[in-house]
Design a protein around this motif. Structure first.
Motif, short mmCIF file in Angstrom:
data_model
loop_
_atom_site.label_atom_id
_atom_site.label_comp_id
_atom_site.label_asym_id
_atom_site.label_seq_id
_atom_site.Cartn_x
_atom_site.Cartn_y
_atom_site.Cartn_z
N ASP A 696 10.37 -5.77 9.82
CA ASP A 696 9.17 -6.68 9.52
C ASP A 696 8.73 -5.54 8.64
OD1 ASP A 696 6.23 -6.14 9.83
OD2 ASP A 696 6.28 -7.68 11.41
N GLU A 698 5.81 -5.10 6.46
CA GLU A 698 4.57 -4.90 6.08
C GLU A 698 4.46 -3.26 6.80
OE1 GLU A 698 0.07 -7.31 7.28
OE2 GLU A 698 1.65 -8.23 6.75
N LYS A 699 4.91 -3.80 8.45
CA LYS A 699 4.71 -3.23 9.90
C LYS A 699 5.44 -1.48 8.82
CE LYS A 699 3.63 -5.91 12.88
NZ LYS A 699 3.68 -6.16 14.53
N ARG A 701 5.98 -0.54 6.16
CA ARG A 701 4.90 0.27 5.56
C ARG A 701 4.62 1.14 6.02
NH1 ARG A 701 5.88 -4.55 0.52
NH2 ARG A 701 7.23 -3.86 -0.41
N GLU A 702 3.67 0.13 6.48
CA GLU A 702 2.61 1.35 7.10
C GLU A 702 2.65 1.98 8.18
OE1 GLU A 702 0.92 -1.64 9.70
OE2 GLU A 702 -0.10 -2.90 7.92
N TYR A 759 14.73 0.47 6.03
CA TYR A 759 13.64 -0.04 5.35
C TYR A 759 13.52 1.42 4.66
CZ TYR A 759 8.74 1.15 3.91
OH TYR A 759 6.95 1.17 3.03
#
Length: 784
Positions: A696, A698-699, A701-702, A759
């Motif tokens: 995921d 987006e998560k 990166r958060e 990631y």
């Protein structure tokens, strides 16, 4: 590397200058009944010319079952073995070299009906397993195959990936995926004894590793099973390697020296005494040459240097009436250490593993139709993984994992031939397993150390079996059996029926059917993983101790067509239903069916229940040309589907569901003058990628770290796998020695298959790391 190539060139030039002369060697061996293994006294053994079918030389078997053919010309030879009341056997294209006597153990099958002689060739039976109770999904393999196939590197597991339904899980390791099952479902046996993972750098509970400890210079013909195996095999869901060590030469001392990627090897075999040439020894030792060169001052520029060594041996002591005592063993130690960091923080990562296997067996013939064999063995494993940081000269551990496991094994089996139609086998095996698992990891969140494992326990696994083989005629056979196993941890008992039918309805065609129920205990650490109820006030509980065996039903239907004595087509279809698979107690995608697919093995492992199921089904096609007139090839295609259902009730692809595997390999030997030959082997492997849990983005990166989208687990595949291997070998027979130089180019296209995805916080994107590229492997061997 330049020095190695210089040596090869000098050797080639030197060998061509030698005067050609007639080179001969001895062939010795034993002829025995395929079921009872009792000697067949008086059997005829002849060397024949396949073109004219004329006898070149012959002899008969003595009172102890042995034969000897002296002064046979080196090269490819053809043997025919016959005995009254038994099916004749022909062994074609046996490679006879000058540096080592050829020692064979030949098993003949008894006829049911006395008719005119039935010609049965070894080429027709080459694909058949040594174990005559096996009906489907099984075949024997030889030392030559572990050496001949490009990319095998002398490793039985890598060699087996050429067979239908089998693929390697990663180029870095030899874990194998059989018909969509987890690599953890594989059983290793050595000399009839269950053994732990026989690979260097293999973690506790795994079945593979980067480098095999098994030395193929010592292996005899062995069996490999991929489904519905006979009743004597238990505690496995996927497959079985049943390995045998050959017996050392008891008449003459012989030596082997070998240098290659897997290390520098020295081997010796021969009789213990020049006066009493009955008992023999066989010993091989290997040391990692990278470490040896490093100690000699050679710098390879490697930041991480693997170090390993191992030893394999077998001692054989013949007794009266063809009985014998055998002592065998395998041992290996290995370590790898990595240092990295900056001026203020240094990190140190280290793995140390050790394994030792020692066994003794006694085989006794009560009469020519009754045999009993008893074995006692002990195995030991030690695995240590450490991750340290050094800050301001202070050393403290981020993670430590240390495991000890010791097994004490006793097994015995009894074989009885009631007639030429009825064979009975029964046996028991007990394993007392003593183990200690300890780990410690640091939690930044709680600024404290925690542990998933801190146990010192023992458990008892008991197995027994009974099987019966009835031969209705030479064309129709039935094998039935029961396997039983139980574990004292939770007193679970499993009774497993097995069935196999062989029907050769035409001289060149056969249909076989096999069924088996199979069970497997969970890995020890799964039973004893601890659940943390309160991180601030540690109170651990065991939530998995009552887990039952994982179980499966295997159904197999097989068709064999012999096009001629050198070609065959095999079609095999199968269905496997797996149940009682451990899954999470709460609704989740997670299932132990996917264990062995990644390095993160302990995630989600606590609070499990046996509510999971899975299915594997597929069809396999094999087209094979046995080695004849210096040419062989093997083409296999597997189409399959592998799915599972976890506690959330959703049917998903298993991580191993690549849907297809295609292999094509072959080789040709050019016979040169003066007892030399040049051999070329080529292999191409193509397979669907393993399934993935997508990241995921987006998560991730958060949070700044890798986060996964579990709701889409295993919907997509990584990129398809392909690899091409090429091998060229040069063999020379000299008057008192034989030499082999080989260059094995693994992954010649330098294609880097998928290895791991994560990631990358520095770039803010998903990164994919590929596997190893082209690997040139040089091997030199001398036998004298």
């Amino acid at each position: 590397m330049i020095r190695v190539f210089t040596f090869i060139i000098v050797f080639l030039l030197f060998s061509t200058l030698l005067t050609a002369q007639k080179l001969t060697q001895n062939i010795r061996g034993k002829v025995i009944d395929s079921e009872t293994e009792y000697p067949l006294v008086g059997a005829n053994v002849i060397i024949f010319n396949p073109n004219s079918n004329s006898m070149l030389k012959g002899t008969t078997v003595d009172l102890n079952g042995y034969f000897k053919l002296s002064n046979v010309n080196v090269g490819k030879i053809n043997l025919k073995v016959s005995y009254i009341g038994y099916k004749s056997k022909i062994l074609r294209n046996i490679n006879l070299i000058s540096g080592k006597e050829l020692i064979l153990t030949i098993k003949l099958e008894e006829k049911v009906i006395e008719l005119n002689e039935v010609k049965i060739t070894a080429n027709r039976n080459k694909h058949q397993p040594l174990n005559k109770m096996a009906v489907v999904s099984a075949r024997s393999f030889t030392i030559d195959e572990t050496e001949r196939f490009a990319g095998s590197l002398g490793d039985p597991a890598r060699m087996a990936t050429n067979y239908a339904g089998v693929r390697i899980s990663s180029d870095q390791v030899n874990d194998i995926i059989i018909r969509g099952n987890s690599p953890a479902g594989l059983l290793w046996k050595l000399e009839g004894v269950n053994i732990p993972n026989p690979n260097h750098f293999g973690s506790m509970g795994s079945t593979g590793g980067p480098i095999s400890m098994l030395n193929n210079n010592l292996l005899a013909n062995s069996d490999f099973f991929t489904s519905a195996f006979p009743a004597e095999y238990g505690n496995a869901l996927a497959g079985v390697f049943d390995l045998n060590l050959r017996i050392g030469n008891n008449q003459k001392r012989e030596y082997t020296g070998q240098f290659g990627l897997n290390g520098f090897e020295l081997g010796a075999e021969g009789p213990f005494s020049n006066k009493n040439k009955k008992a023999s020894y066989l010993l091989h030792y290997r040391y990692n040459n990278l470490d040896l060169f490093n100690k000699m001052g050679f710098n390879f520029g490697l930041t991480v240097l693997p170090i390993f060594q191992d030893v394999n041996f077998k001692l054989n002591f013949p007794l009266k009436n063809s009985s014998q005592i055998t002592v065998f063993g395998l041992g290996g130690i290995n370590s790898i250490k990595a240092d990295f960091g900056n001026d203020t923080i240094q990190s140190e990562y280290k793995i140390d593993t050790k394994i030792a296997i020692l066994g003794i067996s006694y085989k006794k013939y009560l009469n020519p139709t009754t045999r009993i064999k008893t074995s006692i063995a002990s195995t030991s494993q030690h695995f240590l993984e450490q991750d340290y940081k050094i800050i301001n000269s202070t050393k403290w551990g981020d993670y430590v994992n240390e495991n000890f496991e010791h097994k004490y094994i006793f097994n015995t089996d009894f074989k009885k031939k009631f007639s030429n139609k009825n064979y009975f086998t029964t046996g028991i095996e007990t394993e007392l397993i003593v183990f200690e698992y300890l780990d410690s990891f640091y939690s930044k969140k709680y600024n404290s150390y925690f542990s998933e494992f801190n146990i010192s326990e023992k458990l008892f696994l008991f197995q027994s079996f009974v099987q019966w083989k009835h031969i209705f005629s030479d064309n129709l056979q039935l094998v039935t059996g029961l396997h039983h196993q139980q574990i004292d941890l939770n007193n679970e008992i499993a009774i497993e029926p097995r069935l196999g039918i062989n029907w050769q309805f035409k001289a060149n065609q056969k249909i076989s059917f096999g069924y088996g129920k199979h069970s497997q205990a969970q890995n020890r650490f799964v039973y004893f993983i601890r659940s943390l109820t309160d991180p601030l006030n540690p109170d651990y509980i065991f939530t998995n101790k009552n887990l039952k065996f994982s179980k499966s039903h295997h159904f197999v239907l097989s068709y064999n067509l012999l096009l001629d004595e050198n070609h065959r087509i095999k079609i095999e279809t199968y269905y496997q239903y797996l149940y009682d698979i451990p899954v999470s107690r709460n609704s989740s995608f997670w299932s132990l069916i996917n264990y062995g697919a990644s390095f993160n093995n302990t995630a989600f492992l606590d609070s499990l229940v046996n509510n999971g199921t899975a299915e594997n089904y597929g069809i396999e096609l094999t087209l094979e040309k046995f080695l004849n007139k210096n040419l062989y090839y093997l083409i296999t295609l597997s189409l399959f589907n592998s799915t599972y259902v976890a506690s959330d009730g959703i049917e998903r692809n298993s991580m191993f569901n690549g849907n297809y595997v295609f292999n094509i390999l072959g080789g040709y030997e050019f016979e040169l003058k003066k007892h030399k030959s040049l051999i070329f082997d080529l292999k191409g492997s193509f397979a669907g990628g393993t399934r993935k849990i997508p990241i995921d983005l987006e998560k991730s990166r958060e949070s700044g770290g890798t986060r996964y989208n579990y709701s889409r687990a295993f919907e997509e595949k990584f990129s398809d796998y392909y690899r091409v291997d090429f091998k060229v070998s040069y063999k020379v027979n000299l008057p008192k020695s034989s030499h082999l130089i080989a260059l094995d180019l693994s992954n010649i296209t330098n294609h880097k298959n998928h290895f791991v995805e994560y990631y990358d916080s520095a770039k803010g994107e998903i990164a994919d790391i590929g596997q190893i590229g082209i690997i040139p492997v040089i091997l030199y061997r001398v036998r004298f």
